[in-house]
Write a protein that holds these residues in place. Structure first.
Motif, PDB file in Angstrom:
ATOM      1  N   ALA A 119       0.838  -1.200   0.000  1.00  0.00           N
ATOM      2  CA  ALA A 119       0.000   0.000   0.000  1.00  0.00           C
ATOM      3  C   ALA A 119       0.875   1.254   0.000  1.00  0.00           C
ATOM      4  CB  ALA A 119      -0.923  -0.016   1.212  1.00  0.00           C
ATOM      5  N   GLN A 120       1.973   1.181   0.751  1.00  0.00           N
ATOM      6  CA  GLN A 120       2.941   2.283   0.748  1.00  0.00           C
ATOM      7  C   GLN A 120       4.315   1.691   0.455  1.00  0.00           C
ATOM      8  OE1 GLN A 120       3.080   4.537   4.361  1.00  0.00           O
ATOM      9  NE2 GLN A 120       4.651   5.946   3.634  1.00  0.00           N
ATOM     10  N   GLY A 121       4.812   1.914  -0.734  1.00  0.00           N
ATOM     11  CA  GLY A 121       6.123   1.404  -1.078  1.00  0.00           C
ATOM     12  C   GLY A 121       6.087   0.043  -1.730  1.00  0.00           C
ATOM     13  N   VAL A 122       7.147  -0.718  -1.504  1.00  0.00           N
ATOM     14  CA  VAL A 122       7.285  -2.031  -2.108  1.00  0.00           C
ATOM     15  C   VAL A 122       8.036  -2.923  -1.127  1.00  0.00           C
ATOM     16  CG1 VAL A 122       9.460  -1.437  -3.276  1.00  0.00           C
ATOM     17  CG2 VAL A 122       8.011  -3.240  -4.213  1.00  0.00           C
ATOM     18  N   LYS A 123       7.721  -4.214  -1.148  1.00  0.00           N
ATOM     19  CA  LYS A 123       8.418  -5.185  -0.307  1.00  0.00           C
ATOM     20  C   LYS A 123       9.373  -5.986  -1.175  1.00  0.00           C
ATOM     21  CE  LYS A 123       7.737  -9.466   2.288  1.00  0.00           C
ATOM     22  NZ  LYS A 123       6.754 -10.515   2.669  1.00  0.00           N
ATOM     23  N   LEU A 124      10.636  -6.056  -0.760  1.00  0.00           N
ATOM     24  CA  LEU A 124      11.658  -6.792  -1.491  1.00  0.00           C
ATOM     25  C   LEU A 124      12.106  -8.000  -0.677  1.00  0.00           C
ATOM     26  CD1 LEU A 124      13.958  -3.854  -2.661  1.00  0.00           C
ATOM     27  CD2 LEU A 124      11.991  -4.845  -3.859  1.00  0.00           C
ATOM     28  N   THR A 125      12.168  -9.142  -1.342  1.00  0.00           N
ATOM     29  CA  THR A 125      12.765 -10.323  -0.740  1.00  0.00           C
ATOM     30  C   THR A 125      14.179 -10.433  -1.273  1.00  0.00           C
ATOM     31  OG1 THR A 125      10.621 -11.438  -0.621  1.00  0.00           O
ATOM     32  CG2 THR A 125      12.587 -12.817  -0.432  1.00  0.00           C
ATOM     33  N   LEU A 126      15.151 -10.354  -0.377  1.00  0.00           N
ATOM     34  CA  LEU A 126      16.547 -10.308  -0.776  1.00  0.00           C
ATOM     35  C   LEU A 126      17.184 -11.686  -0.786  1.00  0.00           C
ATOM     36  CD1 LEU A 126      17.742  -7.193   1.287  1.00  0.00           C
ATOM     37  CD2 LEU A 126      16.710  -7.259  -0.998  1.00  0.00           C
ATOM     38  N   GLU A 127      18.106 -11.876  -1.719  1.00  0.00           N
ATOM     39  CA  GLU A 127      18.928 -13.074  -1.739  1.00  0.00           C
ATOM     40  C   GLU A 127      19.670 -13.167  -0.404  1.00  0.00           C
ATOM     41  OE1 GLU A 127      21.033 -16.297  -2.205  1.00  0.00           O
ATOM     42  OE2 GLU A 127      19.502 -15.697  -3.665  1.00  0.00           O
ATOM     43  N   SER A 128      19.499 -14.282   0.298  1.00  0.00           N
ATOM     44  CA  SER A 128      19.976 -14.387   1.681  1.00  0.00           C
ATOM     45  C   SER A 128      21.463 -14.126   1.809  1.00  0.00           C
ATOM     46  CB  SER A 128      19.627 -15.769   2.247  1.00  0.00           C
ATOM     47  OG  SER A 128      18.234 -15.977   2.203  1.00  0.00           O
ATOM     48  N   ASP A 129      22.266 -14.671   0.898  1.00  0.00           N
ATOM     49  CA  ASP A 129      23.715 -14.514   0.983  1.00  0.00           C
ATOM     50  C   ASP A 129      24.168 -13.083   0.726  1.00  0.00           C
ATOM     51  OD1 ASP A 129      24.213 -17.200   1.580  1.00  0.00           O
ATOM     52  OD2 ASP A 129      24.207 -17.760  -0.534  1.00  0.00           O
ATOM     53  N   MET A 130      23.308 -12.280   0.104  1.00  0.00           N
ATOM     54  CA  MET A 130      23.666 -10.905  -0.224  1.00  0.00           C
ATOM     55  C   MET A 130      22.941  -9.883   0.644  1.00  0.00           C
ATOM     56  SD  MET A 130      23.551 -11.219  -4.418  1.00  0.00           S
ATOM     57  CE  MET A 130      24.082  -9.524  -4.687  1.00  0.00           C
ATOM     58  N   ALA A 131      22.023 -10.328   1.472  1.00  0.00           N
ATOM     59  CA  ALA A 131      21.101  -9.421   2.158  1.00  0.00           C
ATOM     60  C   ALA A 131      21.809  -8.385   3.026  1.00  0.00           C
ATOM     61  CB  ALA A 131      20.107 -10.229   3.000  1.00  0.00           C
ATOM     62  N   ASP A 132      22.746  -8.822   3.841  1.00  0.00           N
ATOM     63  CA  ASP A 132      23.440  -7.877   4.719  1.00  0.00           C
ATOM     64  C   ASP A 132      24.253  -6.876   3.914  1.00  0.00           C
ATOM     65  OD1 ASP A 132      22.380  -9.068   6.975  1.00  0.00           O
ATOM     66  OD2 ASP A 132      24.119 -10.346   7.338  1.00  0.00           O
ATOM     67  N   GLU A 133      24.816  -7.333   2.792  1.00  0.00           N
ATOM     68  CA  GLU A 133      25.598  -6.436   1.955  1.00  0.00           C
ATOM     69  C   GLU A 133      24.693  -5.436   1.236  1.00  0.00           C
ATOM     70  OE1 GLU A 133      29.428  -5.164   0.945  1.00  0.00           O
ATOM     71  OE2 GLU A 133      28.721  -6.646   2.385  1.00  0.00           O
ATOM     72  N   VAL A 148      10.783   1.331   1.529  1.00  0.00           N
ATOM     73  CA  VAL A 148      10.916  -0.003   0.957  1.00  0.00           C
ATOM     74  C   VAL A 148      11.110  -0.981   2.106  1.00  0.00           C
ATOM     75  CG1 VAL A 148      12.361  -1.522  -0.458  1.00  0.00           C
ATOM     76  CG2 VAL A 148      11.892   0.819  -1.222  1.00  0.00           C
ATOM     77  N   THR A 149      10.296  -2.031   2.142  1.00  0.00           N
ATOM     78  CA  THR A 149      10.422  -3.078   3.155  1.00  0.00           C
ATOM     79  C   THR A 149      11.316  -4.188   2.615  1.00  0.00           C
ATOM     80  OG1 THR A 149       8.203  -2.593   3.977  1.00  0.00           O
ATOM     81  CG2 THR A 149       9.148  -4.722   4.596  1.00  0.00           C
ATOM     82  N   VAL A 150      12.209  -4.709   3.460  1.00  0.00           N
ATOM     83  CA  VAL A 150      13.093  -5.789   3.014  1.00  0.00           C
ATOM     84  C   VAL A 150      13.019  -6.960   3.993  1.00  0.00           C
ATOM     85  CG1 VAL A 150      14.697  -4.338   1.723  1.00  0.00           C
ATOM     86  CG2 VAL A 150      15.086  -4.711   4.155  1.00  0.00           C
ATOM     87  N   THR A 151      13.005  -8.161   3.430  1.00  0.00           N
ATOM     88  CA  THR A 151      13.116  -9.399   4.196  1.00  0.00           C
ATOM     89  C   THR A 151      14.129 -10.289   3.490  1.00  0.00           C
ATOM     90  OG1 THR A 151      11.334 -10.489   2.964  1.00  0.00           O
ATOM     91  CG2 THR A 151      10.709  -9.279   4.964  1.00  0.00           C
ATOM     92  N   ARG A 152      14.606 -11.300   4.195  1.00  0.00           N
ATOM     93  CA  ARG A 152      15.527 -12.262   3.602  1.00  0.00           C
ATOM     94  C   ARG A 152      14.752 -13.443   3.041  1.00  0.00           C
ATOM     95  NH1 ARG A 152      21.028 -12.690   6.304  1.00  0.00           N
ATOM     96  NH2 ARG A 152      20.714 -14.903   5.863  1.00  0.00           N
ATOM     97  N   ALA A 153      15.252 -14.027   1.974  1.00  0.00           N
ATOM     98  CA  ALA A 153      14.575 -15.164   1.353  1.00  0.00           C
ATOM     99  C   ALA A 153      14.493 -16.354   2.292  1.00  0.00           C
ATOM    100  CB  ALA A 153      15.294 -15.555   0.058  1.00  0.00           C
ATOM    101  N   ASP A 154      15.472 -16.501   3.198  1.00  0.00           N
ATOM    102  CA  ASP A 154      15.459 -17.626   4.135  1.00  0.00           C
ATOM    103  C   ASP A 154      14.720 -17.310   5.425  1.00  0.00           C
ATOM    104  OD1 ASP A 154      17.191 -15.907   5.415  1.00  0.00           O
ATOM    105  OD2 ASP A 154      18.942 -17.232   5.331  1.00  0.00           O
ATOM    106  N   GLY A 155      14.124 -16.113   5.511  1.00  0.00           N
ATOM    107  CA  GLY A 155      13.384 -15.725   6.703  1.00  0.00           C
ATOM    108  C   GLY A 155      14.251 -15.361   7.880  1.00  0.00           C
ATOM    109  N   GLY A 156      15.563 -15.291   7.688  1.00  0.00           N
ATOM    110  CA  GLY A 156      16.486 -15.018   8.781  1.00  0.00           C
ATOM    111  C   GLY A 156      16.552 -13.554   9.162  1.00  0.00           C
TER     112      GLY A 156
END
Length: 299
Positions: free
Chosen positions: A82-96, A138-146
């Motif tokens: 509704a506001q922005g976009v949610k991104l699921t990040l590649e787990s190995d790259m998420a912190d970077e 922008v909302t971000v989560t990790r693909a592995d849920g971590g």
């Protein structure tokens, strides 16, 4: 619907929305294996599009050819909210991804790295990266849920997102103004639109990195983004798929696409530049390169 009928529909769509001839549009359409999918769901808010575009630009400049598992910008999936976009990040790259996006002053570099004004809130598993001066986020989560690990300062760095949580530093204000400066950029609206679409359609863009797990991306200046690869889709195939999914909708017709050669194309008056090498650059070495990239992120 038959494949030939789908191909004809796609060819006419490409012809109508570009200045390509029907014969050229038909050639592109025959190479595509995705047809007339839903158009890209853009944000109606220009501040949101500008934030997403700036994030895309920073990630392209940062990752270059150091992706993992075919995630060109570290993004696996995108879902409008509704506001922005949610991104699921590649787990190995998420912190970077976090490290590259959150603004820091790098004394060795002599300026700001990251997206000026970007701030962070939320839980360890679901973070909201938001603009300090507008509602864009922008909302971000990790693909592995971590859980995410917020970046710490390296030698010579000042974490501006941490030091100025409720506003912009003077250096950030100047950097943000330069991003919105139209000098040297023909159409800021087109730049923001197309670059935000890259972030919102990772499944299409990641096709370039899929064969080896990585490709190459970089920028010349604030107005463009270059994607280079060697295996998989041809330039014309990728262009056809992007056009079929509305990537260049609402771009002035004369500026939608320029097929420079069999191996190069420009979209949005050189906003997005696609280059494909004529032969494989990596061969059997690709898996060793990918492992080296993985070890780099682990350390």
């Amino acid at each position: 619907m038959s494949r030939s009928r789908n191909t004809n529909r796609l060819a006419k769509k490409i012809r109508d929305r570009t200045q390509l001839t029907l014969s050229t549009a038909s050639r592109l359409a025959r190479q595509a294996n995705n047809y007339l999918g839903p158009s890209i769901a853009d944000s109606p808010d220009p501040h949101q599009r500008r934030l997403e575009a700036h994030m895309t630009h920073v990630l392209a400049s940062s990752f270059q050819d150091h992706q993992l598992n075919g995630a060109l910008l570290g993004v696996r999936e995108a879902e409008p909210e509704a506001q922005g976009v949610k991104l699921t990040l590649e787990s190995d790259m998420a912190d970077e991804v976090l490290r590259e996006l959150l603004p820091r002053f790098d004394h060795d570099y002599g300026g700001i790295r990251g997206v000026p004004g970007l701030r962070v809130r939320g839980s360890k598993r679901r973070l909201v990266l938001h603009d300090a001066v507008s509602p864009a986020q922008v909302t971000v989560t990790r693909a592995d849920g971590g859980s995410f690990r917020l970046p710490s300062a390296r030698d010579g760095e000042v974490l501006l997102w941490n030091r100025f949580p409720d506003g912009l530093s003077g250096d950030e204000k100047q950097e943000a103004e330069e991003w919105t400066d139209s000098r040297g950029i023909n159409d800021l609206r087109v730049r923001d639109l197309l670059m935000s679409r890259i972030m919102r359609r990772p499944g299409l863009i990641n096709r370039t990195a899929a064969p080896h797990g990585f490709a190459n991306c970089y920028t010349h200046h604030a107005g463009d983004l270059v994607i280079e690869w060697c295996c998989g889709d041809t330039v014309e195939t990728l262009c056809a798929v992007l056009l079929a999914h509305g990537f260049a909708d609402d771009v002035p017709r004369a500026n939608v696409i320029e097929l420079v050669s069999r191996h190069s194309a420009h979209l949005g008056d050189r906003t997005v530049i696609l280059n494909r090498h004529g032969s494989c650059l990596y061969g059997r070495n690709a898996k060793y390169i990918a492992e080296s990239i993985r070890k780099g992120y682990a350390t």
